[in-house]
Scaffold this motif. Structure first.
Motif, PDB file in Angstrom:
ATOM      1  N   GLY A 304      37.869  38.944 113.403  1.00 35.19           N
ATOM      2  CA  GLY A 304      36.889  40.011 113.278  1.00 35.19           C
ATOM      3  C   GLY A 304      37.336  41.002 112.221  1.00 35.19           C
ATOM      4  N   VAL A 305      36.383  41.706 111.619  1.00 35.89           N
ATOM      5  CA  VAL A 305      36.696  42.665 110.561  1.00 35.89           C
ATOM      6  C   VAL A 305      36.008  43.994 110.848  1.00 35.89           C
ATOM      7  CG1 VAL A 305      36.589  43.177 108.092  1.00 35.89           C
ATOM      8  CG2 VAL A 305      36.894  40.814 108.857  1.00 35.89           C
ATOM      9  N   ILE A 306      36.776  45.073 110.822  1.00 37.99           N
ATOM     10  CA  ILE A 306      36.249  46.430 110.884  1.00 37.99           C
ATOM     11  C   ILE A 306      36.622  47.123 109.578  1.00 37.99           C
ATOM     12  CG2 ILE A 306      36.384  48.668 112.032  1.00 37.99           C
ATOM     13  CD1 ILE A 306      36.876  47.210 114.648  1.00 37.99           C
ATOM     14  N   GLY A 328      40.908  47.644 114.917  1.00 33.01           N
ATOM     15  CA  GLY A 328      41.253  49.010 114.555  1.00 33.01           C
ATOM     16  C   GLY A 328      42.644  49.454 114.938  1.00 33.01           C
ATOM     17  N   GLN A 329      43.496  48.521 115.394  1.00 34.90           N
ATOM     18  CA  GLN A 329      44.866  48.890 115.744  1.00 34.90           C
ATOM     19  C   GLN A 329      45.718  49.110 114.497  1.00 34.90           C
ATOM     20  OE1 GLN A 329      45.957  49.530 119.017  1.00 34.90           O
ATOM     21  NE2 GLN A 329      43.717  49.452 119.194  1.00 34.90           N
ATOM     22  N   THR A 330      45.538  48.270 113.490  1.00 29.07           N
ATOM     23  CA  THR A 330      46.255  48.415 112.229  1.00 29.07           C
ATOM     24  C   THR A 330      45.283  48.208 111.075  1.00 29.07           C
ATOM     25  OG1 THR A 330      46.866  46.058 112.126  1.00 29.07           O
ATOM     26  CG2 THR A 330      48.401  47.561 113.246  1.00 29.07           C
ATOM     27  N   TRP A 331      45.693  48.670 109.884  1.00 27.69           N
ATOM     28  CA  TRP A 331      44.838  48.589 108.695  1.00 27.69           C
ATOM     29  C   TRP A 331      45.654  48.012 107.539  1.00 27.69           C
ATOM     30  CZ3 TRP A 331      39.768  49.698 109.391  1.00 27.69           C
ATOM     31  CH2 TRP A 331      39.437  50.387 110.569  1.00 27.69           C
ATOM     32  N   PRO A 332      45.889  46.687 107.565  1.00 30.41           N
ATOM     33  CA  PRO A 332      46.793  46.071 106.584  1.00 30.41           C
ATOM     34  C   PRO A 332      46.219  45.924 105.187  1.00 30.41           C
ATOM     35  CG  PRO A 332      45.843  44.385 107.991  1.00 30.41           C
ATOM     36  CD  PRO A 332      45.397  45.700 108.563  1.00 30.41           C
ATOM     37  N   VAL A 333      44.905  46.026 105.053  1.00 29.39           N
ATOM     38  CA  VAL A 333      44.264  45.812 103.751  1.00 29.39           C
ATOM     39  C   VAL A 333      43.632  47.114 103.273  1.00 29.39           C
ATOM     40  CG1 VAL A 333      42.359  44.666 102.564  1.00 29.39           C
ATOM     41  CG2 VAL A 333      43.818  43.364 104.113  1.00 29.39           C
ATOM     42  N   SER A 334      43.919  47.495 102.055  1.00 30.01           N
ATOM     43  CA  SER A 334      43.269  48.663 101.456  1.00 30.01           C
ATOM     44  C   SER A 334      43.086  48.426  99.972  1.00 30.01           C
ATOM     45  CB  SER A 334      44.103  49.937 101.682  1.00 30.01           C
ATOM     46  OG  SER A 334      45.313  49.879 100.958  1.00 30.01           O
ATOM     47  N   ARG A 335      42.025  49.007  99.434  1.00 32.17           N
ATOM     48  CA  ARG A 335      41.756  48.866  98.000  1.00 32.17           C
ATOM     49  C   ARG A 335      41.065  50.127  97.490  1.00 32.17           C
ATOM     50  NH1 ARG A 335      40.267  43.258  94.923  1.00 32.17           N
ATOM     51  NH2 ARG A 335      40.658  44.056  92.837  1.00 32.17           N
TER      52      ARG A 335
END
Length: 385
Positions: A304-306, A328-335
């Protein structure tokens, strides 16, 4: 000054060229397609602020905003306005006025789509144009904040006369009140399936304590009720997302000066109560509104993706898009989406699965434009520059 004006014009030109060059490529290559949906100073308004975004059941994109006539300030003559797009944000139709109440303030748009009926509900607030926020909080204003709802059953072409619901969703000891801003959701799973949720915030009289809360409808928008508030204060503007296991996550603007990160809380009863309020260290917070939205649910063959978006800095700049794969526990991807000054935003999942975002940004100030950008999930998760 002339150099600044030239730079602003150059920025608009570059964005326009970028949009025309990448509009077709975005679908296949995941490149950013960006257009200025609203440009401050154009049309009848000094400033366009407070973006809200929703996609209708027919695939029409609706971009809401506050049209501020007298300046950038939150009070004064403010209209709630709308632009519609039938081509996924490549072009925008002319501005529509959803509510213009003369010199008064009509704002804080927070739309929510009822997938069952196709009706778009728009929650908003009203106050006298000569009542500023500080006076309303101190109970020294001529009036207070009122809550209204309007709706459209024809894809946003026309809107019902705004109907007041203040007594249903605002306690008598609350002074300041805001719907959204951003967008609400409709619960998709569990015993609360079909419930419409709109995130809000308020201040209790005599305390100046900020809290987040939600309001909800179980009868497809006909009536609205007050849900639960956060257990702790020093939070306000918020958005809600549905999690697996019949849970909800409330993501909130934070006012604790020693911890410049977002806060969140969870609910297991459809938003009637909230618990486990905490800071989210990965989500750096410049004290600003942000947007959170589910892109997809987990399945046997995928995670799943949030999604989350905000200016990831200690000041309003560097609009950044993130992804979580564990509810929503962790946010490993950012751009990084936009390195310029930036502020409020609103995310939406487009009909083709791409990601749409309407956000405030400009060359020198975040409040110069409301930019619409569209990217693919592959662009967000790619390690390529």
């Amino acid at each position: 000054m002339l150099l600044h004006r030239f730079y602003n014009l150059l920025t608009v030109l570059l964005l326009t060229l970028l949009a025309s060059w990448t509009a077709g490529a975005a679908d296949s290559a995941g490149l950013v397609a960006a257009t200025n949906a609203f440009v401050s100073g154009q049309g009848d308004y000094h400033t366009y602020r407070i973006p809200a975004l929703v996609v209708s059941t027919r695939g029409t994109l609706l971009a809401f905003a506050e049209g501020r006539k007298g300046g950038r300030g939150d009070a004064g003559d403010v209209d709630l306005i709308l632009k519609r797009s039938a081509d996924q944000g490549r072009t925008w139709q002319l501005v529509q006025k959803v509510w213009d109440d003369g010199p008064n303030t009509c704002g804080n748009p927070c739309p929510v789509l009822d997938q069952n009926t196709g009706i778009i509900w728009l929650l908003l607030t009203w106050n006298r144009g000569d009542d500023v926020e500080s006076k309303i909080i101190a109970q020294e204003s001529r009036d207070t904040r009122h809550v209204f709802v309007t709706s459209s059953s024809d894809d946003g072409v026309t809107w019902s006369t705004p109907r007041e619901i203040t007594s249903d969703v605002k306690r008598t000891n609350w002074t300041w009140y805001a719907t959204g801003p951003g967008a609400g959701i409709q619960i998709e799973h569990g015993w609360q399936k079909g419930r419409l949720l709109v995130p809000c915030d308020h201040i209790e009289a005599g305390t100046k304590l900020y809290y987040s809360h939600i309001i909800y409808s179980d009868d497809h928008g006909q009536t609205w009720k007050l849900g639960g508030s956060t257990p702790q204060d020093r939070v306000n503007e918020c958005e809600v997302v549905e999690l697996t296991g019949s849970r909800l996550l409330l993501n909130m603007r934070n006012y604790v000066p020693s911890e410049r990160t977002r806060q969140q809380a969870v609910s297991a009863d459809g938003g009637l109560t909230w618990s486990d309020q905490r800071h989210v260290p990965e989500l750096i917070e410049p004290i600003c509104q942000a947007s959170i939205r589910r892109h997809s649910w987990p399945a046997s063959d995928r995670r799943g993706v949030i999604l989350f978006a905000n200016p990831a800095s200690t000041k309003r700049e560097r609009l950044t898009l993130r992804a979580s794969f564990d509810e929503g526990q962790t946010w490993p991807v950012s751009r990084l989406l936009d390195p310029r000054p930036s502020a409020y935003s609103c995310l939406v999942k487009m009909p083709d699965g791409s990601i749409g975002i309407l956000y405030e940004a400009g060359a020198e100030s975040p409040y110069e434009n409301l930019v619409f950008a569209r990217v693919t999930l592959e662009w967000l998760t790619s390690t390529k520059p």
